[in-house]
Write a protein that holds these residues in place. Structure first.
Motif, PDB file in Angstrom:
ATOM      1  N   PHE A 280       0.861  -1.185   0.000  1.00 36.24           N
ATOM      2  CA  PHE A 280       0.000   0.000   0.000  1.00 36.24           C
ATOM      3  C   PHE A 280       0.894   1.230   0.000  1.00 36.24           C
ATOM      4  O   PHE A 280       1.642   1.457   0.951  1.00 36.24           O
ATOM      5  CB  PHE A 280      -0.900   0.015   1.239  1.00 36.24           C
ATOM      6  N   SER A 281       0.820   2.029  -1.053  1.00 38.77           N
ATOM      7  CA  SER A 281       1.661   3.209  -1.118  1.00 38.77           C
ATOM      8  C   SER A 281       1.241   4.091  -2.285  1.00 38.77           C
ATOM      9  O   SER A 281       0.794   3.587  -3.314  1.00 38.77           O
ATOM     10  CB  SER A 281       3.129   2.796  -1.291  1.00 38.77           C
ATOM     11  N   GLY A 282       1.405   5.392  -2.127  1.00 34.83           N
ATOM     12  CA  GLY A 282       1.063   6.316  -3.198  1.00 34.83           C
ATOM     13  C   GLY A 282       1.705   7.668  -2.979  1.00 34.83           C
ATOM     14  O   GLY A 282       2.290   7.924  -1.923  1.00 34.83           O
ATOM     15  N   SER A 283       1.639   8.523  -3.966  1.00 36.23           N
ATOM     16  CA  SER A 283       2.129   9.902  -4.009  1.00 36.23           C
ATOM     17  C   SER A 283       3.425   9.969  -4.802  1.00 36.23           C
ATOM     18  O   SER A 283       4.163   8.987  -4.923  1.00 36.23           O
ATOM     19  CB  SER A 283       2.350  10.520  -2.617  1.00 36.23           C
ATOM     20  N   GLU A 284       3.689  11.160  -5.321  1.00 36.46           N
ATOM     21  CA  GLU A 284       4.878  11.384  -6.144  1.00 36.46           C
ATOM     22  C   GLU A 284       6.157  11.109  -5.366  1.00 36.46           C
ATOM     23  O   GLU A 284       7.127  10.578  -5.900  1.00 36.46           O
ATOM     24  CB  GLU A 284       4.877  12.828  -6.655  1.00 36.46           C
ATOM     25  N   ARG A 285       6.156  11.445  -4.085  1.00 31.56           N
ATOM     26  CA  ARG A 285       7.345  11.254  -3.253  1.00 31.56           C
ATOM     27  C   ARG A 285       7.751   9.774  -3.171  1.00 31.56           C
ATOM     28  O   ARG A 285       8.939   9.443  -3.134  1.00 31.56           O
ATOM     29  CB  ARG A 285       7.073  11.805  -1.851  1.00 31.56           C
ATOM     30  N   LYS A 286       6.770   8.899  -3.179  1.00 28.65           N
ATOM     31  CA  LYS A 286       7.056   7.472  -3.012  1.00 28.65           C
ATOM     32  C   LYS A 286       7.154   6.710  -4.334  1.00 28.65           C
ATOM     33  O   LYS A 286       7.410   5.511  -4.342  1.00 28.65           O
ATOM     34  CB  LYS A 286       5.971   6.831  -2.138  1.00 28.65           C
ATOM     35  N   TYR A 287       6.964   7.430  -5.441  1.00 30.51           N
ATOM     36  CA  TYR A 287       6.950   6.749  -6.733  1.00 30.51           C
ATOM     37  C   TYR A 287       8.196   5.907  -7.014  1.00 30.51           C
ATOM     38  O   TYR A 287       8.076   4.745  -7.424  1.00 30.51           O
ATOM     39  CB  TYR A 287       6.726   7.744  -7.874  1.00 30.51           C
ATOM     40  N   PRO A 288       9.429   6.434  -6.818  1.00 30.95           N
ATOM     41  CA  PRO A 288      10.605   5.593  -7.101  1.00 30.95           C
ATOM     42  C   PRO A 288      10.614   4.286  -6.302  1.00 30.95           C
ATOM     43  O   PRO A 288      11.000   3.235  -6.827  1.00 30.95           O
ATOM     44  CB  PRO A 288      11.783   6.496  -6.703  1.00 30.95           C
ATOM     45  N   ALA A 289      10.166   4.358  -5.041  1.00 31.71           N
ATOM     46  CA  ALA A 289      10.134   3.153  -4.209  1.00 31.71           C
ATOM     47  C   ALA A 289       9.080   2.156  -4.718  1.00 31.71           C
ATOM     48  O   ALA A 289       9.309   0.944  -4.749  1.00 31.71           O
ATOM     49  CB  ALA A 289       9.853   3.526  -2.760  1.00 31.71           C
ATOM     50  N   ILE A 290       7.910   2.677  -5.107  1.00 32.97           N
ATOM     51  CA  ILE A 290       6.842   1.815  -5.609  1.00 32.97           C
ATOM     52  C   ILE A 290       7.275   1.119  -6.892  1.00 32.97           C
ATOM     53  O   ILE A 290       7.110  -0.097  -7.050  1.00 32.97           O
ATOM     54  CB  ILE A 290       5.551   2.634  -5.845  1.00 32.97           C
ATOM     55  N   ARG A 291       7.852   1.895  -7.806  1.00 29.88           N
ATOM     56  CA  ARG A 291       8.311   1.332  -9.072  1.00 29.88           C
ATOM     57  C   ARG A 291       9.367   0.252  -8.830  1.00 29.88           C
ATOM     58  O   ARG A 291       9.337  -0.818  -9.448  1.00 29.88           O
ATOM     59  CB  ARG A 291       8.879   2.439  -9.960  1.00 29.88           C
ATOM     60  N   ALA A 292      10.305   0.525  -7.921  1.00 28.95           N
ATOM     61  CA  ALA A 292      11.362  -0.444  -7.625  1.00 28.95           C
ATOM     62  C   ALA A 292      10.797  -1.719  -7.007  1.00 28.95           C
ATOM     63  O   ALA A 292      11.240  -2.829  -7.338  1.00 28.95           O
ATOM     64  CB  ALA A 292      12.388   0.194  -6.688  1.00 28.95           C
ATOM     65  N   ALA A 293       9.820  -1.564  -6.109  1.00 34.40           N
ATOM     66  CA  ALA A 293       9.205  -2.743  -5.483  1.00 34.40           C
ATOM     67  C   ALA A 293       8.535  -3.631  -6.532  1.00 34.40           C
ATOM     68  O   ALA A 293       8.578  -4.866  -6.448  1.00 34.40           O
ATOM     69  CB  ALA A 293       8.197  -2.314  -4.426  1.00 34.40           C
ATOM     70  N   LEU A 294       7.906  -3.013  -7.534  1.00 36.34           N
ATOM     71  CA  LEU A 294       7.276  -3.772  -8.606  1.00 36.34           C
ATOM     72  C   LEU A 294       8.324  -4.394  -9.527  1.00 36.34           C
ATOM     73  O   LEU A 294       8.194  -5.558  -9.938  1.00 36.34           O
ATOM     74  CB  LEU A 294       6.340  -2.875  -9.407  1.00 36.34           C
TER      75      LEU A 294
END
Length: 315
Positions: A280-294
């Motif tokens: 569970f995660s969202g926002s521009e600030r967390k985008y690099p982390a979300i993309r990397a996790a995927l």
């Protein structure tokens, strides 16, 4: 899409902003490029069409389509996307809380006994706050991260207990800090029989709910004092952009090991996971982390926001 369908979609989007994110009608008008009067009519029509009850029943077609595309692109078992166009981080977090609670409820409503592995963090806490109270004493919640803060108090983000209370089920916690003081101290914690039984239970959970965190100055691990400014700088220099339960990874989703791993006591996570782990995660600030996790296959499911989904699909 017909004119009426477009109108319904716009009304649903305005209703999400107004009733869930707490955005004013003037802000809705600015975000959607409409006059305030049109925004007001959209909110009213959404209510008159029966979209608004405890939750908004009309799906935002665009977000459903984005969710399907993200799910297919990254081979996920589940994906949900909430509206976020031109919204600030606080509003996005409120959106995620409601949608995250709905996803959790799908599993909680199961009659068969379930074991839920639970991470920590502000996002997960807000989702569990949004959960309804239900009678599911057969379910169990297991913490995946140490329940002791650096000052020996219980961590503010010990959310599994609250979730267990919402279900009237059992709660199992890891009797250790997130980071031990020394490698020898970690060895003492992890050899304890209670620690081993709880972490084994978490590893066998039917589904795990975790946050995906960014790694940068002022991030939660840094702000809470778990990692120093110097450690953040060193991690970034090695390409680290995200973390889950204290496991650091770079922009390709590859695990990056460091000095903190000798102290970390949380439940083991691995890339290319075969376990059912929903992030569970969202926002521009967390985008690099979300993309990397995927990219690294750290999660099998994702609940995120519209802008993040659009970026994921563009790249």
């Amino acid at each position: 899409m017909s004119r009426e369908e477009k109108k319904q979609e716009l009304a649903a989007r305005a209703a999400w902003m107004y009733y869930v994110a707490g955005v004013t009608q003037q802000e809705i008008a600015q975000a959607l490029g409409l006059s305030r009067q049109v925004a007001q009519r959209l909110v009213s029509s959404a209510r008159e069409m029966g979209m608004v009850s405890v939750k908004i029943d009309h799906p935002v077609t665009h977000c459903l389509q984005l969710a399907r595309e993200v799910q297919e692109k990254f081979g996920l078992d589940l994906c949900r996307v909430v509206p976020s166009a031109n919204l600030n981080d606080d509003a996005i977090q409120q959106m995620l809380a409601v949608e995250g609670a709905a996803v959790m409820s799908q599993f909680i409503n199961e009659e068969a006994p379930q074991v839920f592995g639970i991470g920590s963090g502000k996002t997960l806490r807000s989702m569990i706050d949004a959960l309804p109270w239900v009678d599911r004493p057969q379910h169990q919640c297991v913490s995946m991260i140490g329940a002791i803060a650096r000052d020996d108090s219980g961590t503010r983000y010990d959310v599994p207990l609250k979730m267990a209370e919402k279900m009237q089920g059992k709660y199992y916690f890891i009797p250790a800090p997130l980071y031990a003081d020394t490698p020898q101290d970690k060895a003492m914690w992890v050899q304890h029989q209670v620690y081993q039984r709880v972490t084994d239970r978490a590893l066998q959970a039917d589904v795990a709910f975790v946050g995906i965190g960014e790694v940068m100055p002022g991030c939660p691990l840094n702000a809470e004092g778990f990692i120093t400014d110097a450690q953040v700088k060193a991690l970034n220099a090695r390409g680290v952009v995200g973390e889950m339960l204290g496991h650091f990874f770079n922009q390709q989703g590859e695990r990056v090991w460091g000095e903190t791993d000798e102290l970390l006591t949380s439940v083991l996570l691995e890339s290319q996971t075969q376990r059912k782990i929903i992030g569970f995660s969202g926002s521009e600030r967390k985008y690099p982390a979300i993309r990397a996790a995927l990219q690294g296959g750290w999660v099998s499911g994702l609940v995120t926001d519209e802008d993040t989904a659009l970026k994921l699909l563009r790249e």
